[in-house]
Design a protein around this motif. Structure first.
Motif, PDB file in Angstrom:
ATOM      1  N   ILE A   1      -4.846   6.297  -0.603  1.00 14.69           N
ATOM      2  CA  ILE A   1      -4.081   5.051  -0.509  1.00 14.69           C
ATOM      3  C   ILE A   1      -4.409   4.186  -1.721  1.00 14.69           C
ATOM      4  N   LYS A   2      -3.355   3.605  -2.299  1.00  8.72           N
ATOM      5  CA  LYS A   2      -3.562   2.672  -3.407  1.00  8.72           C
ATOM      6  C   LYS A   2      -2.596   1.505  -3.259  1.00  8.72           C
ATOM      7  N   MET A   3      -2.913   0.421  -3.945  1.00  5.34           N
ATOM      8  CA  MET A   3      -2.057  -0.754  -3.942  1.00  5.34           C
ATOM      9  C   MET A   3      -1.148  -0.666  -5.161  1.00  5.34           C
ATOM     10  N   ILE A   4       0.155  -0.855  -4.946  1.00  6.18           N
ATOM     11  CA  ILE A   4       1.104  -0.794  -6.055  1.00  6.18           C
ATOM     12  C   ILE A   4       2.041  -1.998  -6.022  1.00  6.18           C
TER      13      ILE A   4
ATOM     14  N   PHE B   1       0.843  -1.192   0.000  1.00  4.17           N
ATOM     15  CA  PHE B   1       0.000   0.000   0.000  1.00  4.17           C
ATOM     16  C   PHE B   1       0.879   1.243   0.000  1.00  4.17           C
ATOM     17  N   HIS B   2       0.420   2.266  -0.715  1.00  6.65           N
ATOM     18  CA  HIS B   2       1.217   3.467  -0.959  1.00  6.65           C
ATOM     19  C   HIS B   2       0.309   4.690  -0.876  1.00  6.65           C
ATOM     20  N   HIS B   3       0.846   5.793  -0.334  1.00  3.02           N
ATOM     21  CA  HIS B   3       0.099   7.050  -0.312  1.00  3.02           C
ATOM     22  C   HIS B   3       0.150   7.684  -1.708  1.00  3.02           C
ATOM     23  N   VAL B   4      -0.983   8.163  -2.182  1.00  2.00           N
ATOM     24  CA  VAL B   4      -1.070   8.793  -3.495  1.00  2.00           C
ATOM     25  C   VAL B   4      -0.403  10.167  -3.463  1.00  2.00           C
ATOM     26  N   SER B   5      -0.708  10.946  -2.446  1.00  2.00           N
ATOM     27  CA  SER B   5      -0.143  12.302  -2.342  1.00  2.00           C
ATOM     28  C   SER B   5       1.132  12.274  -1.498  1.00  2.00           C
ATOM     29  N   ALA B   6       1.786  13.399  -1.423  1.00  2.22           N
ATOM     30  CA  ALA B   6       3.002  13.522  -0.613  1.00  2.22           C
ATOM     31  C   ALA B   6       2.687  13.602   0.882  1.00  2.22           C
ATOM     32  N   ASP B   7       1.414  13.753   1.237  1.00  2.00           N
ATOM     33  CA  ASP B   7       1.022  13.834   2.647  1.00  2.00           C
ATOM     34  C   ASP B   7       0.907  12.427   3.219  1.00  2.00           C
ATOM     35  N   LEU B   8       1.960  11.948   3.850  1.00  2.00           N
ATOM     36  CA  LEU B   8       2.005  10.589   4.364  1.00  2.00           C
ATOM     37  C   LEU B   8       1.226  10.406   5.657  1.00  2.00           C
ATOM     38  N   LYS B   9       0.669  11.470   6.167  1.00  2.00           N
ATOM     39  CA  LYS B   9      -0.171  11.377   7.360  1.00  2.00           C
ATOM     40  C   LYS B   9      -1.659  11.384   7.004  1.00  2.00           C
ATOM     41  N   ASP B  10      -1.972  11.524   5.716  1.00  2.00           N
ATOM     42  CA  ASP B  10      -3.353  11.453   5.236  1.00  2.00           C
ATOM     43  C   ASP B  10      -3.653  10.004   4.880  1.00  2.00           C
TER      44      ASP B  10
END
Length: 108
Positions: free
Chosen positions: A102-105, A87-96
């Motif tokens: 969130i997406k699966m990559i 799982f990976h954060h879409v935006s640069a805000d890793l606290k969101d």
């Protein structure tokens, strides 16, 4: 890109696969669910050596562990990632940790 198994209602709570008694919300919150009392919202924190992501402390099979919130939210809304995916954060805000961030990559 994988999509949630079902379009969630706003702030819908879902069970986290493989982690009994815990749920994740569409908005990125984690709570512990009890049989006799109201659910308890978990308080996320940053680890000293991993300040990038928010974590919560969970108890599973009698063992306490720190788990990144985005992983728990991802599992609840997308399911367990297949081997080679994360799982990976879409935006640069890793606290969101909202489902929409969130997406699966693939790890590769």
């Amino acid at each position: 890109m994988a999509k949630p198994k079902k379009e969630p209602e706003v702030n819908e709570w879902r069970d986290i696969p493989g982690i009994p008694n815990y749920q994740a919300s569409f908005d990125g919150d984690i709570r512990r669910v009890y049989k006799t009392t109201e659910p308890k919202l978990m308080k996320p924190y940053t680890k000293t050596y991993k300040k990038r992501w928010l974590h919560v402390k969970i108890s599973n099979d009698g063992k306490q562990q720190d788990v990144a919130v985005h992983i728990l939210v991802g599992k609840a809304f997308y399911g367990e990632p297949p081997e080679g995916y994360c799982f990976h954060h879409v935006s640069a805000d890793l606290k969101d940790n909202c489902v929409t961030n969130i997406k699966m990559i693939s790890k590769s």
